[in-house]
Design a protein around this motif. Structure first.
Motif, PDB file in Angstrom:
ATOM      1  N   GLY A 297     -23.491  17.069 -18.404  1.00 52.47           N
ATOM      2  CA  GLY A 297     -22.097  17.486 -18.471  1.00 52.47           C
ATOM      3  C   GLY A 297     -21.525  17.806 -17.102  1.00 52.47           C
ATOM      4  N   ILE A 298     -22.319  18.475 -16.263  1.00 54.01           N
ATOM      5  CA  ILE A 298     -21.861  18.823 -14.919  1.00 54.01           C
ATOM      6  C   ILE A 298     -21.688  17.563 -14.068  1.00 54.01           C
ATOM      7  CG2 ILE A 298     -22.512  19.983 -12.779  1.00 54.01           C
ATOM      8  CD1 ILE A 298     -23.965  22.062 -14.567  1.00 54.01           C
ATOM      9  N   ALA A 299     -22.706  16.704 -14.068  1.00 52.91           N
ATOM     10  CA  ALA A 299     -22.641  15.486 -13.259  1.00 52.91           C
ATOM     11  C   ALA A 299     -21.504  14.579 -13.716  1.00 52.91           C
ATOM     12  CB  ALA A 299     -23.983  14.747 -13.330  1.00 52.91           C
ATOM     13  N   LEU A 300     -21.307  14.507 -15.022  1.00 52.00           N
ATOM     14  CA  LEU A 300     -20.243  13.655 -15.542  1.00 52.00           C
ATOM     15  C   LEU A 300     -18.865  14.196 -15.159  1.00 52.00           C
ATOM     16  CD1 LEU A 300     -19.833  11.082 -17.169  1.00 52.00           C
ATOM     17  CD2 LEU A 300     -19.757  12.464 -19.252  1.00 52.00           C
ATOM     18  N   ASN A 301     -18.720  15.518 -15.133  1.00 49.40           N
ATOM     19  CA  ASN A 301     -17.451  16.104 -14.698  1.00 49.40           C
ATOM     20  C   ASN A 301     -17.173  15.781 -13.240  1.00 49.40           C
ATOM     21  OD1 ASN A 301     -15.735  18.025 -16.481  1.00 49.40           O
ATOM     22  ND2 ASN A 301     -17.815  18.361 -17.173  1.00 49.40           N
TER      23      ASN A 301
ATOM     24  N   CYS B   4       0.830  -1.212   0.000  1.00 42.26           N
ATOM     25  CA  CYS B   4       0.000   0.000   0.000  1.00 42.26           C
ATOM     26  C   CYS B   4       0.862   1.259   0.000  1.00 42.26           C
ATOM     27  CB  CYS B   4      -0.942  -0.005   1.197  1.00 42.26           C
ATOM     28  SG  CYS B   4      -2.273  -1.224   1.085  1.00 42.26           S
ATOM     29  N   ARG B   5       1.956   1.230   0.782  1.00 42.79           N
ATOM     30  CA  ARG B   5       2.860   2.385   0.787  1.00 42.79           C
ATOM     31  C   ARG B   5       3.498   2.588  -0.578  1.00 42.79           C
ATOM     32  NH1 ARG B   5       4.040   0.439   6.009  1.00 42.79           N
ATOM     33  NH2 ARG B   5       5.799  -0.777   5.213  1.00 42.79           N
ATOM     34  N   ALA B   6       3.952   1.493  -1.197  1.00 44.00           N
ATOM     35  CA  ALA B   6       4.583   1.601  -2.518  1.00 44.00           C
ATOM     36  C   ALA B   6       3.582   2.100  -3.558  1.00 44.00           C
ATOM     37  CB  ALA B   6       5.146   0.236  -2.935  1.00 44.00           C
ATOM     38  N   ILE B   7       2.352   1.619  -3.479  1.00 43.72           N
ATOM     39  CA  ILE B   7       1.316   2.076  -4.413  1.00 43.72           C
ATOM     40  C   ILE B   7       1.049   3.565  -4.212  1.00 43.72           C
ATOM     41  CG2 ILE B   7      -1.153   1.890  -4.970  1.00 43.72           C
ATOM     42  CD1 ILE B   7      -0.851  -1.152  -4.244  1.00 43.72           C
ATOM     43  N   ALA B   8       1.008   3.998  -2.949  1.00 45.46           N
ATOM     44  CA  ALA B   8       0.747   5.409  -2.672  1.00 45.46           C
ATOM     45  C   ALA B   8       1.871   6.302  -3.186  1.00 45.46           C
ATOM     46  CB  ALA B   8       0.552   5.612  -1.167  1.00 45.46           C
ATOM     47  N   VAL B   9       3.121   5.888  -2.944  1.00 50.45           N
ATOM     48  CA  VAL B   9       4.266   6.695  -3.391  1.00 50.45           C
ATOM     49  C   VAL B   9       4.259   6.851  -4.912  1.00 50.45           C
ATOM     50  CG1 VAL B   9       6.785   6.721  -3.597  1.00 50.45           C
ATOM     51  CG2 VAL B   9       5.714   6.168  -1.405  1.00 50.45           C
ATOM     52  N   LEU B  10       3.982   5.762  -5.602  1.00 46.67           N
ATOM     53  CA  LEU B  10       3.952   5.812  -7.069  1.00 46.67           C
ATOM     54  C   LEU B  10       2.648   6.425  -7.573  1.00 46.67           C
ATOM     55  CD1 LEU B  10       5.449   4.989  -9.658  1.00 46.67           C
ATOM     56  CD2 LEU B  10       4.370   2.739  -9.485  1.00 46.67           C
ATOM     57  N   GLY B  11       1.554   6.157  -6.867  1.00 46.64           N
ATOM     58  CA  GLY B  11       0.243   6.519  -7.383  1.00 46.64           C
ATOM     59  C   GLY B  11      -0.202   7.940  -7.106  1.00 46.64           C
ATOM     60  N   LEU B  12       0.183   8.517  -5.961  1.00 47.60           N
ATOM     61  CA  LEU B  12      -0.308   9.855  -5.632  1.00 47.60           C
ATOM     62  C   LEU B  12       0.072  10.897  -6.690  1.00 47.60           C
ATOM     63  CD1 LEU B  12       0.070   9.955  -1.734  1.00 47.60           C
ATOM     64  CD2 LEU B  12      -2.051   9.965  -3.082  1.00 47.60           C
ATOM     65  N   PRO B  13       1.327  10.912  -7.169  1.00 46.69           N
ATOM     66  CA  PRO B  13       1.620  11.866  -8.258  1.00 46.69           C
ATOM     67  C   PRO B  13       0.812  11.581  -9.522  1.00 46.69           C
ATOM     68  CG  PRO B  13       3.645  11.088  -7.250  1.00 46.69           C
ATOM     69  CD  PRO B  13       2.542  10.218  -6.720  1.00 46.69           C
ATOM     70  N   LEU B  14       0.566  10.308  -9.831  1.00 45.53           N
ATOM     71  CA  LEU B  14      -0.234   9.979 -11.014  1.00 45.53           C
ATOM     72  C   LEU B  14      -1.682  10.427 -10.832  1.00 45.53           C
ATOM     73  CD1 LEU B  14       1.109   6.423 -11.910  1.00 45.53           C
ATOM     74  CD2 LEU B  14       1.467   8.537 -13.192  1.00 45.53           C
ATOM     75  N   ILE B  15      -2.219  10.199  -9.623  1.00 44.27           N
ATOM     76  CA  ILE B  15      -3.579  10.664  -9.338  1.00 44.27           C
ATOM     77  C   ILE B  15      -3.641  12.191  -9.442  1.00 44.27           C
ATOM     78  CG2 ILE B  15      -5.313  10.888  -7.511  1.00 44.27           C
ATOM     79  CD1 ILE B  15      -4.349   8.079  -6.540  1.00 44.27           C
ATOM     80  N   GLY B  16      -2.635  12.859  -8.865  1.00 37.98           N
ATOM     81  CA  GLY B  16      -2.582  14.320  -8.968  1.00 37.98           C
ATOM     82  C   GLY B  16      -2.491  14.778 -10.410  1.00 37.98           C
ATOM     83  N   GLY B  17      -1.712  14.052 -11.209  1.00 35.21           N
ATOM     84  CA  GLY B  17      -1.602  14.389 -12.633  1.00 35.21           C
ATOM     85  C   GLY B  17      -2.914  14.209 -13.365  1.00 35.21           C
ATOM     86  N   HIS B  18      -3.621  13.118 -13.059  1.00 42.65           N
ATOM     87  CA  HIS B  18      -4.926  12.897 -13.689  1.00 42.65           C
ATOM     88  C   HIS B  18      -5.927  13.967 -13.257  1.00 42.65           C
ATOM     89  CE1 HIS B  18      -3.994   9.285 -15.797  1.00 42.65           C
ATOM     90  NE2 HIS B  18      -3.700   8.593 -14.710  1.00 42.65           N
ATOM     91  N   LEU B  19      -5.879  14.354 -11.978  1.00 37.45           N
ATOM     92  CA  LEU B  19      -6.782  15.402 -11.511  1.00 37.45           C
ATOM     93  C   LEU B  19      -6.462  16.739 -12.175  1.00 37.45           C
ATOM     94  CD1 LEU B  19      -6.995  14.481  -7.719  1.00 37.45           C
ATOM     95  CD2 LEU B  19      -8.878  14.435  -9.380  1.00 37.45           C
ATOM     96  N   ALA B  20      -5.172  17.012 -12.357  1.00 39.83           N
ATOM     97  CA  ALA B  20      -4.792  18.245 -13.048  1.00 39.83           C
ATOM     98  C   ALA B  20      -5.251  18.209 -14.502  1.00 39.83           C
ATOM     99  CB  ALA B  20      -3.277  18.447 -12.960  1.00 39.83           C
ATOM    100  N   GLN B  21      -5.116  17.036 -15.138  1.00 38.17           N
ATOM    101  CA  GLN B  21      -5.598  16.888 -16.508  1.00 38.17           C
ATOM    102  C   GLN B  21      -7.115  17.062 -16.555  1.00 38.17           C
ATOM    103  OE1 GLN B  21      -3.588  16.294 -19.277  1.00 38.17           O
ATOM    104  NE2 GLN B  21      -5.453  16.699 -20.442  1.00 38.17           N
ATOM    105  N   PHE B  22      -7.792  16.480 -15.578  1.00 34.81           N
ATOM    106  CA  PHE B  22      -9.237  16.635 -15.490  1.00 34.81           C
ATOM    107  C   PHE B  22      -9.614  18.105 -15.284  1.00 34.81           C
ATOM    108  CE2 PHE B  22     -12.576  17.280 -12.310  1.00 34.81           C
ATOM    109  CZ  PHE B  22     -13.685  16.922 -13.061  1.00 34.81           C
ATOM    110  N   ALA B  23      -8.782  18.828 -14.519  1.00 38.44           N
ATOM    111  CA  ALA B  23      -9.066  20.238 -14.253  1.00 38.44           C
ATOM    112  C   ALA B  23      -9.112  21.054 -15.540  1.00 38.44           C
ATOM    113  CB  ALA B  23      -8.013  20.815 -13.307  1.00 38.44           C
ATOM    114  N   ILE B  24      -8.396  20.593 -16.549  1.00 39.43           N
ATOM    115  CA  ILE B  24      -8.428  21.301 -17.838  1.00 39.43           C
ATOM    116  C   ILE B  24      -9.846  21.253 -18.413  1.00 39.43           C
ATOM    117  CG2 ILE B  24      -7.590  21.216 -20.215  1.00 39.43           C
ATOM    118  CD1 ILE B  24      -4.898  20.213 -19.060  1.00 39.43           C
ATOM    119  N   GLY B  25     -10.434  20.057 -18.438  1.00 37.63           N
ATOM    120  CA  GLY B  25     -11.808  19.947 -18.912  1.00 37.63           C
ATOM    121  C   GLY B  25     -12.798  20.610 -17.975  1.00 37.63           C
ATOM    122  N   LEU B  26     -12.535  20.522 -16.662  1.00 34.52           N
ATOM    123  CA  LEU B  26     -13.415  21.140 -15.681  1.00 34.52           C
ATOM    124  C   LEU B  26     -13.427  22.658 -15.847  1.00 34.52           C
ATOM    125  CD1 LEU B  26     -15.176  20.719 -13.141  1.00 34.52           C
ATOM    126  CD2 LEU B  26     -13.090  21.005 -11.788  1.00 34.52           C
TER     127      LEU B  26
END
Length: 450
Positions: free
Chosen positions: A271-275, A7-29
């Motif tokens: 569109g709002i709900a899907l975002n 779980c720790r290894a997944i978090a270390v690798l995954g949190l930046p990826l999740i943040g990146g996906h959220l930032a990418q999502f923020a573009i559409g948002l």
């Protein structure tokens, strides 16, 4: 490794990826929020246009998704030549694909009319796509290079480049949609320009980093030289991954088309709900990327025990996120949807009323949506893509879309019925894909003593 260690290894690798996906999502948002301020018609048109664009984009992104497990496995085997070859041919395939589908973006109006969209909404969406379509080229190249970096566990740079892109998108949207800071007021076209500028900035940044930080791979040296063996390998893995992604995203795109049949207001609420639903899905998508990388590494080491424990850990983390999201959507739907609409918009009460119902359905499919994308990530890490493609297509198209039409229009449940079909399609996918991973794919990896 113990489960907490996984779980720790997944978090270390995954949190930046999740943040990146959220930032990418923020573009559409950002597009959705600012166009919602600009007008309901503009919001409805770009909701439709983005659904159309992402059907084409996400199929082409299959080549980027294919690069991720191939690079992860090659890295575990210390095969730097294969890292370079697979990434380079992923870039080749992305450029070729974008060139082939660009006419569909340029001449989108007849397609949208054939899908029975309102002429005014279709015309505005087509206007947006004629500009935004050019962003497909840099977007797909960025996808490949981000997958390459993520597979090498350089996830921090993926995060920061995407955050920069989101900031650029917000500023250019604000300037060109509304005509601020001396820029012309371009409305929907301004949002399209902002999207293209954002993708170009991302591409420049990721190319500079790849060249400077990883010169040993020489990605762009003799870039023109073909490597047909690896070209075909990436193609064979990328096409089924792309088709799987296309099957899922077209499920949502078709739901947008059906919502368009109900009118502008239901489409805007959709569109709002899907975002909002997509924002929480970014967490599952980041975890799915981690599943792909770690499964690819386990494949390279031929380590089944590591693979099984890691799969259980990442699935459990996804389930926890699903539970939190269900609570959020069921208790805070009204204020969340209200963020997207101007307080004095005369259609605000109706949009909020429809959107609250849709978010209740989104809460239901969070669980199955997370499970199916985690299963897909694990299967891609093992480079198992063809059978999952068939399973996904059956779930989304044979179950999901007919169910959406049945409940939405034949049973008269309107938007809630359309979304109920989404839930059923994703649920079938989750069951089939998880069964494929645990009962077949994982058993093909040899058991190895730790």
């Amino acid at each position: 490794m113990t489960y907490p260690a996984h779980c720790r290894a997944i978090a270390v690798l995954g949190l930046p990826l999740i943040g990146g996906h959220l930032a990418q999502f923020a573009i559409g948002l950002t597009d959705t929020i600012m166009l919602g301020w600009y007008g309901v018609e503009a919001l409805a048109a770009v909701t439709l246009a983005n659904s159309y664009f992402f059907v084409l984009f996400l199929f082409g992104a299959g080549f980027g998704w294919a690069v991720m497990p191939m690079v992860a496995t090659a890295a575990a085997e210390d095969d730097e030549t294969s890292i370079r070859r697979s990434t380079r041919m992923g870039l080749w395939l992305s450029l070729l694909y974008a060139s082939v589908v660009m006419p569909l973006l340029w001449w989108s109006y007849p397609v949208l009319i054939a899908l029975k969209q309102e002429p005014e909404v279709a015309a505005t969406a087509s206007q947006y796509l004629r500009v935004a379509g050019w962003g497909l080229f840099p977007a797909l190249l960025v996808m490949v290079l981000k997958s390459y970096l993520a597979a090498l566990e350089r996830t921090q740079i993926v995060l920061w480049i995407t955050v920069l892109a989101a900031l650029v998108n917000g500023l250019t949207n604000y300037a060109f949609i509304f005509g601020n800071w001396g820029a012309p007021e371009l409305g929907v076209t301004g949002a399209a320009i902002a999207s293209v500028v954002t993708q170009l900035v991302s591409l420049v940044c990721v190319v500079i980093y790849a060249i400077r930080a990883l010169p040993e791979h020489g990605l762009f040296q003799r870039f023109w030289r073909p490597d047909w063996e690896m070209f075909l390998s990436v193609l064979r893995l990328g096409v089924p991954i792309g088709l799987t992604t296309l099957a899922e995203v077209s499920l949502f795109a078709t739901s947008a088309v059906m919502m368009g049949w109900l009118g502008q207001v239901p489409l805007a609420a959709h569109g709002i709900a899907l975002n909002l639903a997509s924002a929480t899905f970014m967490v599952h998508l980041g975890l799915s990327n981690v599943a792909t990388i770690r499964a690819g590494n386990a494949l390279g080491r031929r380590d089944r025990a590591h693979l099984e424990k890691g799969a259980i850990a990442v699935t459990g983390m996804s389930l926890v996120m699903s539970a939190l999201t269900i609570v959020l959507f069921l208790t805070c739907a009204d204020p969340l949807i209200s963020l997207f609409i101007e307080p004095d918009d005369p259609q605000r009460p109706l949009i909020v009323a429809i959107g609250v119902g849709l978010l209740a359905m989104a809460a239901l499919f969070q669980l199955v949506d997370g499970a199916q994308v985690i299963a897909l990530g694990l299967l891609r890490g093992l480079q198992d893509a063809k059978v999952p493609m068939v399973m996904a297509a059956l779930s989304y198209w044979v179950i999901g879309i007919p169910a959406s039409y049945y409940f939405g229009f034949i049973r008269g449940m309107d938007g809630i019925g359309v979304w109920l079909g989404l839930v059923l399609g994703l649920a079938f996918a989750a069951v089939l894909l998880m069964a494929r991973f645990w009962l077949r794919s994982v058993r093909e990896i040899p058991v190895q003593a730790v």
